[in-house]
Design a protein around this motif. Structure first.
Motif, PDB file in Angstrom:
ATOM      1  N   PRO A  20       3.931 -23.312 -20.579  1.00 27.12           N
ATOM      2  CA  PRO A  20       2.745 -23.799 -19.863  1.00 27.12           C
ATOM      3  C   PRO A  20       2.906 -25.284 -19.576  1.00 27.12           C
ATOM      4  O   PRO A  20       3.256 -26.051 -20.467  1.00 27.12           O
ATOM      5  CB  PRO A  20       1.595 -23.549 -20.840  1.00 27.12           C
ATOM      6  CG  PRO A  20       2.153 -22.725 -21.945  1.00 27.12           C
ATOM      7  CD  PRO A  20       3.633 -22.866 -21.928  1.00 27.12           C
ATOM      8  N   LEU A  79       2.586 -16.096 -24.600  1.00 26.18           N
ATOM      9  CA  LEU A  79       3.280 -14.842 -24.898  1.00 26.18           C
ATOM     10  C   LEU A  79       3.597 -14.168 -23.573  1.00 26.18           C
ATOM     11  O   LEU A  79       2.755 -14.161 -22.666  1.00 26.18           O
ATOM     12  CB  LEU A  79       2.299 -13.975 -25.696  1.00 26.18           C
ATOM     13  CG  LEU A  79       2.639 -12.521 -25.961  1.00 26.18           C
ATOM     14  CD1 LEU A  79       3.789 -12.421 -26.967  1.00 26.18           C
ATOM     15  CD2 LEU A  79       1.407 -11.807 -26.535  1.00 26.18           C
ATOM     16  N   PHE A 124       5.747 -13.666 -11.582  1.00 23.62           N
ATOM     17  CA  PHE A 124       4.858 -14.723 -11.094  1.00 23.62           C
ATOM     18  C   PHE A 124       5.662 -15.928 -10.623  1.00 23.62           C
ATOM     19  O   PHE A 124       5.115 -16.899 -10.207  1.00 23.62           O
ATOM     20  CB  PHE A 124       3.887 -15.148 -12.214  1.00 23.62           C
ATOM     21  CG  PHE A 124       2.834 -14.107 -12.491  1.00 23.62           C
ATOM     22  CD1 PHE A 124       2.992 -13.223 -13.540  1.00 23.62           C
ATOM     23  CD2 PHE A 124       1.732 -13.993 -11.679  1.00 23.62           C
ATOM     24  CE1 PHE A 124       2.044 -12.236 -13.774  1.00 23.62           C
ATOM     25  CE2 PHE A 124       0.776 -13.007 -11.915  1.00 23.62           C
ATOM     26  CZ  PHE A 124       0.934 -12.133 -12.961  1.00 23.62           C
ATOM     27  N   LEU A 136       1.229 -11.988 -19.213  1.00 24.82           N
ATOM     28  CA  LEU A 136       1.386 -13.341 -19.753  1.00 24.82           C
ATOM     29  C   LEU A 136       0.074 -13.684 -20.434  1.00 24.82           C
ATOM     30  O   LEU A 136      -0.993 -13.400 -19.907  1.00 24.82           O
ATOM     31  CB  LEU A 136       1.642 -14.331 -18.619  1.00 24.82           C
ATOM     32  CG  LEU A 136       2.896 -14.037 -17.823  1.00 24.82           C
ATOM     33  CD1 LEU A 136       2.918 -14.834 -16.534  1.00 24.82           C
ATOM     34  CD2 LEU A 136       4.099 -14.390 -18.657  1.00 24.82           C
ATOM     35  N   LEU A 137       0.178 -14.258 -21.583  1.00 22.23           N
ATOM     36  CA  LEU A 137      -1.027 -14.537 -22.344  1.00 22.23           C
ATOM     37  C   LEU A 137      -0.894 -15.961 -22.885  1.00 22.23           C
ATOM     38  O   LEU A 137       0.125 -16.304 -23.472  1.00 22.23           O
ATOM     39  CB  LEU A 137      -1.115 -13.515 -23.487  1.00 22.23           C
ATOM     40  CG  LEU A 137      -2.438 -13.330 -24.174  1.00 22.23           C
ATOM     41  CD1 LEU A 137      -2.620 -11.864 -24.544  1.00 22.23           C
ATOM     42  CD2 LEU A 137      -2.513 -14.159 -25.431  1.00 22.23           C
ATOM     43  N   ALA A 138      -1.871 -16.800 -22.602  1.00 24.29           N
ATOM     44  CA  ALA A 138      -1.817 -18.177 -23.120  1.00 24.29           C
ATOM     45  C   ALA A 138      -3.079 -18.432 -23.920  1.00 24.29           C
ATOM     46  O   ALA A 138      -4.170 -18.021 -23.518  1.00 24.29           O
ATOM     47  CB  ALA A 138      -1.724 -19.183 -21.983  1.00 24.29           C
ATOM     48  N   PHE A 180       7.385 -18.274 -12.236  1.00 23.73           N
ATOM     49  CA  PHE A 180       7.127 -19.568 -12.903  1.00 23.73           C
ATOM     50  C   PHE A 180       7.688 -19.436 -14.313  1.00 23.73           C
ATOM     51  O   PHE A 180       8.083 -18.367 -14.756  1.00 23.73           O
ATOM     52  CB  PHE A 180       5.629 -19.875 -12.918  1.00 23.73           C
ATOM     53  CG  PHE A 180       4.936 -19.128 -13.984  1.00 23.73           C
ATOM     54  CD1 PHE A 180       4.760 -17.754 -13.881  1.00 23.73           C
ATOM     55  CD2 PHE A 180       4.520 -19.738 -15.163  1.00 23.73           C
ATOM     56  CE1 PHE A 180       4.177 -17.003 -14.877  1.00 23.73           C
ATOM     57  CE2 PHE A 180       3.924 -18.995 -16.185  1.00 23.73           C
ATOM     58  CZ  PHE A 180       3.736 -17.634 -16.043  1.00 23.73           C
ATOM     59  N   LEU A 219       7.606 -19.572 -18.536  1.00 24.29           N
ATOM     60  CA  LEU A 219       6.599 -19.265 -19.559  1.00 24.29           C
ATOM     61  C   LEU A 219       6.015 -20.545 -20.127  1.00 24.29           C
ATOM     62  O   LEU A 219       4.895 -20.595 -20.577  1.00 24.29           O
ATOM     63  CB  LEU A 219       7.274 -18.464 -20.689  1.00 24.29           C
ATOM     64  CG  LEU A 219       6.430 -18.170 -21.922  1.00 24.29           C
ATOM     65  CD1 LEU A 219       5.179 -17.368 -21.540  1.00 24.29           C
ATOM     66  CD2 LEU A 219       7.213 -17.366 -22.957  1.00 24.29           C
ATOM     67  N   ARG A 264      -9.411 -21.503 -25.154  1.00 23.74           N
ATOM     68  CA  ARG A 264      -9.227 -20.719 -23.924  1.00 23.74           C
ATOM     69  C   ARG A 264      -8.161 -19.657 -24.139  1.00 23.74           C
ATOM     70  O   ARG A 264      -7.188 -19.880 -24.849  1.00 23.74           O
ATOM     71  CB  ARG A 264      -8.715 -21.627 -22.801  1.00 23.74           C
ATOM     72  CG  ARG A 264      -9.718 -22.425 -22.056  1.00 23.74           C
ATOM     73  CD  ARG A 264      -8.994 -23.401 -21.127  1.00 23.74           C
ATOM     74  NE  ARG A 264      -9.495 -24.738 -21.398  1.00 23.74           N
ATOM     75  CZ  ARG A 264     -10.566 -25.212 -20.779  1.00 23.74           C
ATOM     76  NH1 ARG A 264     -11.194 -24.491 -19.868  1.00 23.74           N
ATOM     77  NH2 ARG A 264     -11.023 -26.401 -21.057  1.00 23.74           N
ATOM     78  N   LEU A 265      -8.397 -18.560 -23.506  1.00 20.92           N
ATOM     79  CA  LEU A 265      -7.407 -17.485 -23.543  1.00 20.92           C
ATOM     80  C   LEU A 265      -7.231 -17.026 -22.099  1.00 20.92           C
ATOM     81  O   LEU A 265      -8.213 -16.832 -21.376  1.00 20.92           O
ATOM     82  CB  LEU A 265      -7.967 -16.334 -24.397  1.00 20.92           C
ATOM     83  CG  LEU A 265      -7.013 -15.261 -24.898  1.00 20.92           C
ATOM     84  CD1 LEU A 265      -5.882 -15.881 -25.718  1.00 20.92           C
ATOM     85  CD2 LEU A 265      -7.763 -14.239 -25.746  1.00 20.92           C
ATOM     86  N   GLN A 266      -5.981 -16.985 -21.666  1.00 14.77           N
ATOM     87  CA  GLN A 266      -5.750 -16.523 -20.295  1.00 14.77           C
ATOM     88  C   GLN A 266      -4.718 -15.407 -20.316  1.00 14.77           C
ATOM     89  O   GLN A 266      -3.685 -15.510 -20.973  1.00 14.77           O
ATOM     90  CB  GLN A 266      -5.227 -17.670 -19.425  1.00 14.77           C
ATOM     91  CG  GLN A 266      -5.022 -17.252 -17.972  1.00 14.77           C
ATOM     92  CD  GLN A 266      -4.590 -18.404 -17.110  1.00 14.77           C
ATOM     93  OE1 GLN A 266      -3.711 -19.166 -17.510  1.00 14.77           O
ATOM     94  NE2 GLN A 266      -5.209 -18.584 -15.961  1.00 14.77           N
ATOM     95  N   ILE A 267      -5.059 -14.347 -19.620  1.00 13.75           N
ATOM     96  CA  ILE A 267      -4.134 -13.217 -19.523  1.00 13.75           C
ATOM     97  C   ILE A 267      -3.838 -12.966 -18.050  1.00 13.75           C
ATOM     98  O   ILE A 267      -4.754 -12.901 -17.234  1.00 13.75           O
ATOM     99  CB  ILE A 267      -4.744 -11.944 -20.145  1.00 13.75           C
ATOM    100  CG1 ILE A 267      -4.997 -12.150 -21.631  1.00 13.75           C
ATOM    101  CG2 ILE A 267      -3.829 -10.736 -19.950  1.00 13.75           C
ATOM    102  CD1 ILE A 267      -6.437 -12.289 -21.957  1.00 13.75           C
ATOM    103  N   LEU A 268      -2.566 -12.890 -17.763  1.00 13.36           N
ATOM    104  CA  LEU A 268      -2.165 -12.578 -16.391  1.00 13.36           C
ATOM    105  C   LEU A 268      -1.369 -11.290 -16.465  1.00 13.36           C
ATOM    106  O   LEU A 268      -0.532 -11.125 -17.344  1.00 13.36           O
ATOM    107  CB  LEU A 268      -1.274 -13.692 -15.852  1.00 13.36           C
ATOM    108  CG  LEU A 268      -1.928 -15.057 -15.814  1.00 13.36           C
ATOM    109  CD1 LEU A 268      -0.891 -16.137 -15.557  1.00 13.36           C
ATOM    110  CD2 LEU A 268      -2.984 -15.096 -14.741  1.00 13.36           C
ATOM    111  N   LEU A 269      -1.648 -10.435 -15.558  1.00  8.35           N
ATOM    112  CA  LEU A 269      -0.984  -9.144 -15.605  1.00  8.35           C
ATOM    113  C   LEU A 269      -0.517  -8.810 -14.196  1.00  8.35           C
ATOM    114  O   LEU A 269      -1.300  -8.911 -13.249  1.00  8.35           O
ATOM    115  CB  LEU A 269      -2.005  -8.113 -16.101  1.00  8.35           C
ATOM    116  CG  LEU A 269      -1.493  -6.787 -16.604  1.00  8.35           C
ATOM    117  CD1 LEU A 269      -2.320  -6.362 -17.822  1.00  8.35           C
ATOM    118  CD2 LEU A 269      -1.586  -5.738 -15.539  1.00  8.35           C
TER     119      LEU A 269
END
Lengths: 92, 92
Positions: free
Chosen positions: A10, B76, A4, B26-28, A6, A8, A22-27
């Motif tokens: 945040p 993560l 991505f 990526l998990l926030a 960037f 890690l 909030r929970l955000q997952i990027l794959l």
């Protein structure tokens, strides 16, 4: 090795609406040049949400999913906004 | 609403070592101000890797995990590099 581009760490300050959890997952999936692998991202996405539901109660309307497909990279963003409540004890 | 402060569109051109298939997750988790939720990220991480293994064969040494903890955000990063082979049919 970031797909991505960037770091890690945040960079976001806590949002004004701090009561929400909030929970955000990027794959991101970068297919190898000779990979004939099937398209498993959509099913993987459903499985990841099912796993998350073991830990936090998530209503469907709290889940926002975005998917992007490029030539060699496909990416998936899952955003979950929850009124902050104590997390559930994970079911075995 | 991005906890990572970046756009979903991966900016990365395909890497020189294109034969490899890569998967990055990526998990926030941004804890709400009154969230007393337990720390489920480590277990969630193990579960996500188990889910991924339904789709692609991943050896332990191919998985790189990084975790960062801030005051209100923990994040993560799971990087998986696989010699590109056809993906497995997902086990039910």
């Amino acid at each position: 090795m970031s797909l991505f581009g960037f770091s890690l760490k945040p960079r976001k300050k806590q949002t004004a609406n701090a009561a929400k959890e909030r929970l955000q997952i990027l794959l991101a999936h970068e297919r190898g040049s000779n990979s004939s692998g099937g398209d498993y991202l959509p099913q993987l996405q459903r499985d990841i949400i099912a796993v998350i539901r073991k830990y936090v109660e998530v209503a469907d309307e709290e889940v926002d999913i975005r998917m992007e497909r490029g030539d060699d990279i496909e990416s998936l963003e899952i955003n979950i906004e929850m009124p902050s409540k104590p997390a559930k004890a994970a079911k075995a």
